[in-house]
Design a protein around this motif. Structure first.
Motif, PDB file in Angstrom:
ATOM      1  N   MET A 269       0.712  -1.027  -0.082  1.00  0.00           N
ATOM      2  CA  MET A 269      -0.008  -0.148  -0.021  1.00  0.00           C
ATOM      3  C   MET A 269       0.893   1.041  -0.029  1.00  0.00           C
ATOM      4  SD  MET A 269      -3.114   0.917   2.453  1.00  0.00           S
ATOM      5  CE  MET A 269      -3.800  -0.650   2.711  1.00  0.00           C
ATOM      6  N   ARG A 270       2.002   1.126   0.857  1.00  0.00           N
ATOM      7  CA  ARG A 270       2.856   2.300   0.903  1.00  0.00           C
ATOM      8  C   ARG A 270       3.642   2.681  -0.451  1.00  0.00           C
ATOM      9  NH1 ARG A 270       2.764   4.158   6.225  1.00  0.00           N
ATOM     10  NH2 ARG A 270       2.282   2.389   7.564  1.00  0.00           N
ATOM     11  N   SER A 271       4.148   1.563  -1.175  1.00  0.00           N
ATOM     12  CA  SER A 271       5.234   1.749  -2.152  1.00  0.00           C
ATOM     13  C   SER A 271       4.525   1.537  -3.457  1.00  0.00           C
ATOM     14  CB  SER A 271       6.183   0.891  -1.911  1.00  0.00           C
ATOM     15  OG  SER A 271       5.952  -0.457  -1.913  1.00  0.00           O
ATOM     16  N   GLY A 272       3.353   1.052  -3.694  1.00  0.00           N
ATOM     17  CA  GLY A 272       2.705   0.605  -4.970  1.00  0.00           C
ATOM     18  C   GLY A 272       2.611   2.114  -5.726  1.00  0.00           C
ATOM     19  N   GLU A 273       2.560   1.935  -7.022  1.00  0.00           N
ATOM     20  CA  GLU A 273       2.577   3.187  -8.022  1.00  0.00           C
ATOM     21  C   GLU A 273       0.888   3.199  -8.651  1.00  0.00           C
ATOM     22  OE1 GLU A 273       5.244   3.858 -10.873  1.00  0.00           O
ATOM     23  OE2 GLU A 273       6.690   2.229 -10.034  1.00  0.00           O
ATOM     24  N   GLY A 274       0.150   2.038  -8.449  1.00  0.00           N
ATOM     25  CA  GLY A 274      -1.106   2.128  -8.961  1.00  0.00           C
ATOM     26  C   GLY A 274      -1.797   0.851  -8.265  1.00  0.00           C
ATOM     27  N   PHE A 275      -2.921   0.812  -8.002  1.00  0.00           N
ATOM     28  CA  PHE A 275      -3.634  -0.083  -7.474  1.00  0.00           C
ATOM     29  C   PHE A 275      -4.988  -0.687  -8.473  1.00  0.00           C
ATOM     30  CE2 PHE A 275      -1.494   1.996  -4.637  1.00  0.00           C
ATOM     31  CZ  PHE A 275      -0.705   1.310  -3.823  1.00  0.00           C
ATOM     32  N   VAL A 276      -5.376  -1.784  -8.123  1.00  0.00           N
ATOM     33  CA  VAL A 276      -6.703  -2.557  -8.797  1.00  0.00           C
ATOM     34  C   VAL A 276      -7.576  -2.812  -7.561  1.00  0.00           C
ATOM     35  CG1 VAL A 276      -7.722  -4.285 -10.047  1.00  0.00           C
ATOM     36  CG2 VAL A 276      -5.368  -3.387 -10.835  1.00  0.00           C
ATOM     37  N   LEU A 277      -8.592  -2.099  -7.652  1.00  0.00           N
ATOM     38  CA  LEU A 277      -9.652  -2.162  -6.365  1.00  0.00           C
ATOM     39  C   LEU A 277     -10.842  -3.184  -6.905  1.00  0.00           C
ATOM     40  CD1 LEU A 277     -10.363   1.274  -4.730  1.00  0.00           C
ATOM     41  CD2 LEU A 277      -9.293  -0.804  -3.692  1.00  0.00           C
ATOM     42  N   VAL A 278     -10.877  -4.510  -6.465  1.00  0.00           N
ATOM     43  CA  VAL A 278     -11.638  -5.598  -7.091  1.00  0.00           C
ATOM     44  C   VAL A 278     -12.658  -5.973  -5.845  1.00  0.00           C
ATOM     45  CG1 VAL A 278     -11.782  -7.989  -7.726  1.00  0.00           C
ATOM     46  CG2 VAL A 278      -9.556  -6.505  -8.125  1.00  0.00           C
ATOM     47  N   TYR A 279     -14.037  -5.781  -6.370  1.00  0.00           N
ATOM     48  CA  TYR A 279     -15.043  -6.389  -5.472  1.00  0.00           C
ATOM     49  C   TYR A 279     -15.678  -7.641  -6.527  1.00  0.00           C
ATOM     50  CZ  TYR A 279     -18.045  -3.506  -8.667  1.00  0.00           C
ATOM     51  OH  TYR A 279     -18.733  -3.061  -9.850  1.00  0.00           O
ATOM     52  N   SER A 280     -16.498  -8.222  -5.625  1.00  0.00           N
ATOM     53  CA  SER A 280     -17.125  -9.220  -6.585  1.00  0.00           C
ATOM     54  C   SER A 280     -18.744  -8.858  -6.646  1.00  0.00           C
ATOM     55  CB  SER A 280     -17.343 -10.605  -5.577  1.00  0.00           C
ATOM     56  OG  SER A 280     -18.244 -11.446  -6.333  1.00  0.00           O
ATOM     57  N   ILE A 281     -18.998  -8.912  -8.048  1.00  0.00           N
ATOM     58  CA  ILE A 281     -20.317  -8.453  -8.376  1.00  0.00           C
ATOM     59  C   ILE A 281     -21.372  -9.287  -7.748  1.00  0.00           C
ATOM     60  CG2 ILE A 281     -19.633  -7.620 -10.678  1.00  0.00           C
ATOM     61  CD1 ILE A 281     -21.305 -10.102 -11.907  1.00  0.00           C
ATOM     62  N   THR A 282     -21.065 -10.594  -7.331  1.00  0.00           N
ATOM     63  CA  THR A 282     -21.930 -11.509  -6.164  1.00  0.00           C
ATOM     64  C   THR A 282     -22.040 -11.054  -4.766  1.00  0.00           C
ATOM     65  OG1 THR A 282     -20.560 -13.268  -5.934  1.00  0.00           O
ATOM     66  CG2 THR A 282     -21.614 -13.057  -8.252  1.00  0.00           C
ATOM     67  N   ASP A 283     -21.188 -10.067  -4.419  1.00  0.00           N
ATOM     68  CA  ASP A 283     -21.446  -9.835  -3.051  1.00  0.00           C
ATOM     69  C   ASP A 283     -21.142  -8.447  -2.697  1.00  0.00           C
ATOM     70  OD1 ASP A 283     -20.560  -9.770  -0.337  1.00  0.00           O
ATOM     71  OD2 ASP A 283     -18.621 -10.456  -0.510  1.00  0.00           O
ATOM     72  N   ARG A 284     -22.368  -7.761  -2.259  1.00  0.00           N
ATOM     73  CA  ARG A 284     -22.566  -6.225  -2.287  1.00  0.00           C
ATOM     74  C   ARG A 284     -21.469  -5.868  -1.009  1.00  0.00           C
ATOM     75  NH1 ARG A 284     -25.050  -2.315  -3.713  1.00  0.00           N
ATOM     76  NH2 ARG A 284     -26.369  -3.541  -5.143  1.00  0.00           N
ATOM     77  N   ASN A 285     -21.354  -6.603  -0.075  1.00  0.00           N
ATOM     78  CA  ASN A 285     -20.371  -6.208   0.959  1.00  0.00           C
ATOM     79  C   ASN A 285     -18.917  -5.956   0.300  1.00  0.00           C
ATOM     80  OD1 ASN A 285     -22.156  -6.301   3.145  1.00  0.00           O
ATOM     81  ND2 ASN A 285     -21.775  -8.385   3.728  1.00  0.00           N
ATOM     82  N   SER A 286     -18.589  -6.655  -0.510  1.00  0.00           N
ATOM     83  CA  SER A 286     -17.268  -6.327  -1.252  1.00  0.00           C
ATOM     84  C   SER A 286     -17.129  -4.961  -1.910  1.00  0.00           C
ATOM     85  CB  SER A 286     -16.673  -7.655  -2.027  1.00  0.00           C
ATOM     86  OG  SER A 286     -17.425  -7.697  -3.312  1.00  0.00           O
ATOM     87  N   PHE A 287     -18.477  -4.641  -2.458  1.00  0.00           N
ATOM     88  CA  PHE A 287     -18.690  -3.356  -3.329  1.00  0.00           C
ATOM     89  C   PHE A 287     -18.418  -2.310  -2.315  1.00  0.00           C
ATOM     90  CE2 PHE A 287     -21.379  -0.089  -5.040  1.00  0.00           C
ATOM     91  CZ  PHE A 287     -20.613  -0.022  -6.240  1.00  0.00           C
ATOM     92  N   ARG A 288     -19.113  -2.491  -0.794  1.00  0.00           N
ATOM     93  CA  ARG A 288     -19.092  -1.419  -0.226  1.00  0.00           C
ATOM     94  C   ARG A 288     -17.502  -1.284   0.521  1.00  0.00           C
ATOM     95  NH1 ARG A 288     -23.791  -4.213   2.377  1.00  0.00           N
ATOM     96  NH2 ARG A 288     -25.624  -3.298   1.417  1.00  0.00           N
ATOM     97  N   ALA A 289     -16.944  -2.252   0.765  1.00  0.00           N
ATOM     98  CA  ALA A 289     -15.365  -2.302   1.292  1.00  0.00           C
ATOM     99  C   ALA A 289     -14.539  -1.339   0.227  1.00  0.00           C
ATOM    100  CB  ALA A 289     -15.251  -3.800   1.453  1.00  0.00           C
ATOM    101  N   ALA A 290     -15.008  -1.627  -1.084  1.00  0.00           N
ATOM    102  CA  ALA A 290     -13.946  -0.892  -1.959  1.00  0.00           C
ATOM    103  C   ALA A 290     -13.930   0.693  -1.465  1.00  0.00           C
ATOM    104  CB  ALA A 290     -14.689  -1.062  -3.547  1.00  0.00           C
ATOM    105  N   SER A 291     -14.984   1.192  -1.390  1.00  0.00           N
ATOM    106  CA  SER A 291     -14.855   2.526  -0.925  1.00  0.00           C
ATOM    107  C   SER A 291     -14.015   2.704   0.284  1.00  0.00           C
ATOM    108  CB  SER A 291     -16.285   3.123  -0.620  1.00  0.00           C
ATOM    109  OG  SER A 291     -16.968   3.561  -1.745  1.00  0.00           O
ATOM    110  N   GLN A 292     -14.100   2.008   1.232  1.00  0.00           N
ATOM    111  CA  GLN A 292     -13.308   1.943   2.647  1.00  0.00           C
ATOM    112  C   GLN A 292     -11.918   1.767   1.959  1.00  0.00           C
ATOM    113  OE1 GLN A 292     -15.236  -1.230   4.494  1.00  0.00           O
ATOM    114  NE2 GLN A 292     -17.136   0.228   5.248  1.00  0.00           N
ATOM    115  N   TYR A 293     -11.601   0.711   1.246  1.00  0.00           N
ATOM    116  CA  TYR A 293     -10.128   0.826   0.807  1.00  0.00           C
ATOM    117  C   TYR A 293      -9.488   1.818   0.104  1.00  0.00           C
ATOM    118  CZ  TYR A 293     -10.201  -4.576   2.293  1.00  0.00           C
ATOM    119  OH  TYR A 293     -10.294  -5.495   2.825  1.00  0.00           O
ATOM    120  N   LYS A 294     -10.354   2.392  -0.673  1.00  0.00           N
ATOM    121  CA  LYS A 294     -10.139   3.552  -1.407  1.00  0.00           C
ATOM    122  C   LYS A 294      -9.453   4.868  -0.300  1.00  0.00           C
ATOM    123  CE  LYS A 294      -9.987   6.322  -5.521  1.00  0.00           C
ATOM    124  NZ  LYS A 294      -9.614   7.655  -4.826  1.00  0.00           N
TER     125      LYS A 294
END
Length: 130
Positions: A1-26
């Motif tokens: 997280m500290r040294s990456g130059e770019g990131f892929v935020l992935v959520y599952s379209i079959t899991d709403r909780n993973s979608f909500r978590a994407a905002s928290q991760y960002k």
């Protein structure tokens, strides 16, 4: 997280909780990095499981607009759009690098102009005093 130059935020379209978590991760990425211009790609995975979808494509697109980043739906199982995600992430990283270089060049140019201006001003004042 500290040294990456770019990131892929992935959520599952079959899991709403993973979608909500994407905002928290960002938010967490931005807080740790102390920046909001980090290259991101938002990805809704498991495109092949359309019959179990809990998150619509439109919701993913809306979140990507909010993040100001590209959006893809993928299927890791079928390798659908997986290469496109990584190619676009590299493009986003390069775009950010170009912007940083441009800002750096503009700053250097401005500093050079200021130095020259002060140098000329100092020479004029120095010659008037003589």
């Amino acid at each position: 997280m500290r040294s990456g130059e770019g990131f892929v935020l992935v959520y599952s379209i079959t899991d709403r909780n993973s979608f909500r978590a994407a905002s928290q991760y960002k938010t967490q990425f931005e807080r740790v990095r102390r920046a909001d211009d980090i290259p991101f790609i938002l990805v809704g995975n498991k495109f092949d499981l359309e019959n179990r979808r809990q998150v619509s494509t439109e919701e993913g697109q809306a979140l990507a607009r909010q993040f100001g980043c590209p959006f893809f739906e993928t299927s890791a199982a079928l390798r659908h759009n997986v290469d496109d995600v990584y190619l676009n992430l590299v493009r986003e990283i390069r775009k950010r690098e170009r912007a940083i270089l441009k800002n750096s060049d503009e700053r250097k140019s401005r500093n050079t102009r200021l130095r020259k201006m002060f140098s000329r001003l100092f020479k004029r004042q120095h010659s008037v005093v003589r």
